[in-house]
Write a protein that holds these residues in place. Sequence first.
Motif, PDB file in Angstrom:
ATOM      1  N   MET A  12      42.577  36.098  34.480  1.00 31.58           N
ATOM      2  CA  MET A  12      41.992  34.867  34.665  1.00 31.58           C
ATOM      3  C   MET A  12      41.951  33.977  33.247  1.00 31.58           C
ATOM      4  SD  MET A  12      38.140  33.966  35.964  1.00 31.58           S
ATOM      5  CE  MET A  12      38.325  34.949  37.521  1.00 31.58           C
ATOM      6  N   SER A  13      42.206  32.803  33.473  1.00 30.64           N
ATOM      7  CA  SER A  13      42.429  31.728  32.483  1.00 30.64           C
ATOM      8  C   SER A  13      40.997  31.381  32.180  1.00 30.64           C
ATOM      9  CB  SER A  13      43.110  30.592  32.968  1.00 30.64           C
ATOM     10  OG  SER A  13      42.416  29.627  33.871  1.00 30.64           O
ATOM     11  N   GLU A  14      41.014  30.776  30.876  1.00 32.04           N
ATOM     12  CA  GLU A  14      39.858  30.181  30.228  1.00 32.04           C
ATOM     13  C   GLU A  14      38.834  29.377  31.299  1.00 32.04           C
ATOM     14  OE1 GLU A  14      37.805  28.482  26.209  1.00 32.04           O
ATOM     15  OE2 GLU A  14      39.880  28.989  26.179  1.00 32.04           O
ATOM     16  N   LEU A  15      39.872  28.424  31.871  1.00 35.65           N
ATOM     17  CA  LEU A  15      39.321  27.491  32.517  1.00 35.65           C
ATOM     18  C   LEU A  15      38.718  28.003  33.843  1.00 35.65           C
ATOM     19  CD1 LEU A  15      38.972  24.260  33.337  1.00 35.65           C
ATOM     20  CD2 LEU A  15      41.275  24.288  34.222  1.00 35.65           C
ATOM     21  N   SER A  16      39.331  28.786  34.397  1.00 33.58           N
ATOM     22  CA  SER A  16      38.879  29.402  35.625  1.00 33.58           C
ATOM     23  C   SER A  16      37.680  30.343  35.509  1.00 33.58           C
ATOM     24  CB  SER A  16      40.200  30.346  36.208  1.00 33.58           C
ATOM     25  OG  SER A  16      41.011  29.733  36.627  1.00 33.58           O
ATOM     26  N   ALA A  17      37.803  30.977  34.420  1.00 28.03           N
ATOM     27  CA  ALA A  17      36.461  31.671  33.995  1.00 28.03           C
ATOM     28  C   ALA A  17      35.079  30.948  33.721  1.00 28.03           C
ATOM     29  CB  ALA A  17      36.839  32.708  32.852  1.00 28.03           C
ATOM     30  N   LEU A  18      35.495  29.641  33.056  1.00 33.58           N
ATOM     31  CA  LEU A  18      34.463  28.757  32.945  1.00 33.58           C
ATOM     32  C   LEU A  18      33.817  28.371  34.132  1.00 33.58           C
ATOM     33  CD1 LEU A  18      35.605  26.600  29.756  1.00 33.58           C
ATOM     34  CD2 LEU A  18      33.460  27.949  29.910  1.00 33.58           C
ATOM     35  N   THR A  19      34.899  27.862  34.961  1.00 36.07           N
ATOM     36  CA  THR A  19      34.585  27.273  36.195  1.00 36.07           C
ATOM     37  C   THR A  19      33.867  28.381  37.446  1.00 36.07           C
ATOM     38  OG1 THR A  19      36.334  25.845  36.295  1.00 36.07           O
ATOM     39  CG2 THR A  19      35.341  26.256  38.472  1.00 36.07           C
ATOM     40  N   GLN A  20      34.201  29.499  37.293  1.00 34.36           N
ATOM     41  CA  GLN A  20      33.394  30.531  38.072  1.00 34.36           C
ATOM     42  C   GLN A  20      32.152  30.791  37.402  1.00 34.36           C
ATOM     43  OE1 GLN A  20      34.766  31.809  40.760  1.00 34.36           O
ATOM     44  NE2 GLN A  20      32.934  33.077  41.099  1.00 34.36           N
ATOM     45  N   GLN A  21      31.872  30.880  36.108  1.00 35.82           N
ATOM     46  CA  GLN A  21      30.638  31.032  35.462  1.00 35.82           C
ATOM     47  C   GLN A  21      29.776  29.793  35.861  1.00 35.82           C
ATOM     48  OE1 GLN A  21      30.645  31.825  31.443  1.00 35.82           O
ATOM     49  NE2 GLN A  21      28.446  32.282  31.492  1.00 35.82           N
ATOM     50  N   ALA A  22      30.140  28.769  35.780  1.00 31.86           N
ATOM     51  CA  ALA A  22      29.325  27.473  35.987  1.00 31.86           C
ATOM     52  C   ALA A  22      29.009  27.387  37.489  1.00 31.86           C
ATOM     53  CB  ALA A  22      30.276  26.442  35.741  1.00 31.86           C
ATOM     54  N   LYS A  23      29.810  27.664  38.571  1.00 27.03           N
ATOM     55  CA  LYS A  23      29.646  27.784  40.017  1.00 27.03           C
ATOM     56  C   LYS A  23      28.201  28.986  40.161  1.00 27.03           C
ATOM     57  CE  LYS A  23      31.682  28.793  44.295  1.00 27.03           C
ATOM     58  NZ  LYS A  23      32.975  29.021  45.111  1.00 27.03           N
TER      59      LYS A  23
END
Length: 465
Positions: free
Chosen positions: A1-12
């Motif tokens: 998982m990319s850093e952007l995807s990981a950030l987005t998932q955690q924020a969600k």
Amino acid sequence: MSELSALTQQAKQLKQQQRYDEAIALYKQACLLSPRDPIPEHNLATAYADAELLHDARYHARMALQLGSNHAATWLVLARVEQGLHHFSAAEEAYRRAVAIDPVLAEAQLELAQLIWMQTGHIQQAVATLIASIKQHPDNPVLRLTLARVFEGAGDIVVGYKVLADTLQFMEDEVLQSTATHLALDHGDYQQALVHAKRAYAMAPQYAPALMAYCYALMANEQAAQVLPMIDAYLEQQPDDQLALALQATALKLAQDERYKALCNYQSMVQSYSLQTPPGWSSLPDYLAELKQAVRTHHHFKTHPFGQSVRHGSQQPSILRFKDPAIQAFPQAIAPAIEQYLQHIGMDKQHPLTRRNKQDWQFNGMWSVLLKSQGFHSNHVHSRGWISSACYLELPKTVKQGNVDGWLKFGEPGMATQPKLAVERYVKPEVGQLVLFPSYFWHGTVPFSSSESRMTIAFDLVPKP
């Protein structure tokens, strides 16, 4: 998982937990990682909107659009924010842009119709865009269901039911049948309602609205005995569902089951308190006068929203986002009463109200209602609450007289039952009074006739996680 995807998932995940500050911080990081991507900007806008930071939400929704987003969802976020900021022309335009991109986006269609309805009170103006979309997509059940809900919300039950009945001739599912159940009940066709309810429940017995609709229809057809085992089983899985508790209470009462008295003790579980004067005001009358004036300035609509209990009046949601000092002080004015109520009800692990009482709470919505002559609340419950309320800011003189016009009432179901069940308790409103009660209690108000208004603030509480 990319850093952007990981950030987005955690924020969600944080946003779903209502930890908005943390979610916003992560979405900001995502925007920095991908500065020309409209999706992180859209996500940041939704987080700001959920946190009621509407100016920030508008900025980032517009930024997402400038970066090339052509998603209806972004226009929908912008529309909601503009409406929340009372920019109604801009909100309508944004809703129309969302619908133009995705005509079958039910949320945008419903909210556009609602905005026009609340401003004008004219149903034909409200449904014009929706009907045009149905002509383009005649076989789309979502649009037809939305049209039925608009007519229902505006009070035209017969037309709403006809829309669904026509749709069910060529397509049916549990959502259509469940909604048809309620509309049939509302215009008095109890036997046909039971037909719809049985079909919905047979299609999807695990679909909660189908189960609820079936319970409604059974109790309207003198078959309450069948409701209790079904609703009891459901509550074992979803013990905090306030609508299910209300249906259980109604079935218990119809069955003359002794458990009803413990579940619905209206004398003990409905309590009234005076507001406390918050810091910054010399007296409670001075505070109430300023609070009333502040809240009234935020009532802009001519008539009620869809899907709410209000009739012949307007409703302003999310009032705590307004920065008026008197509104911002309201939580301080009511906190002592809430603490007293929690002490009063105590803790009993076997009771659906008191077993959640950990002396720790948070708001789950706060709104204001302004009723005009003939205005009232239909009988209802607050399905997502725990403890609900009514706080009185302004009352017509007729409320203070000997009859029950404009009074709060408890125990009369917001559904047809055979036999019909009566009101069990009335509460006379007083300016500066806060009434607290379980969210699963059926409650409504008696219509009043007056040139004066009846204005309240209401909120739901839930235990802190």
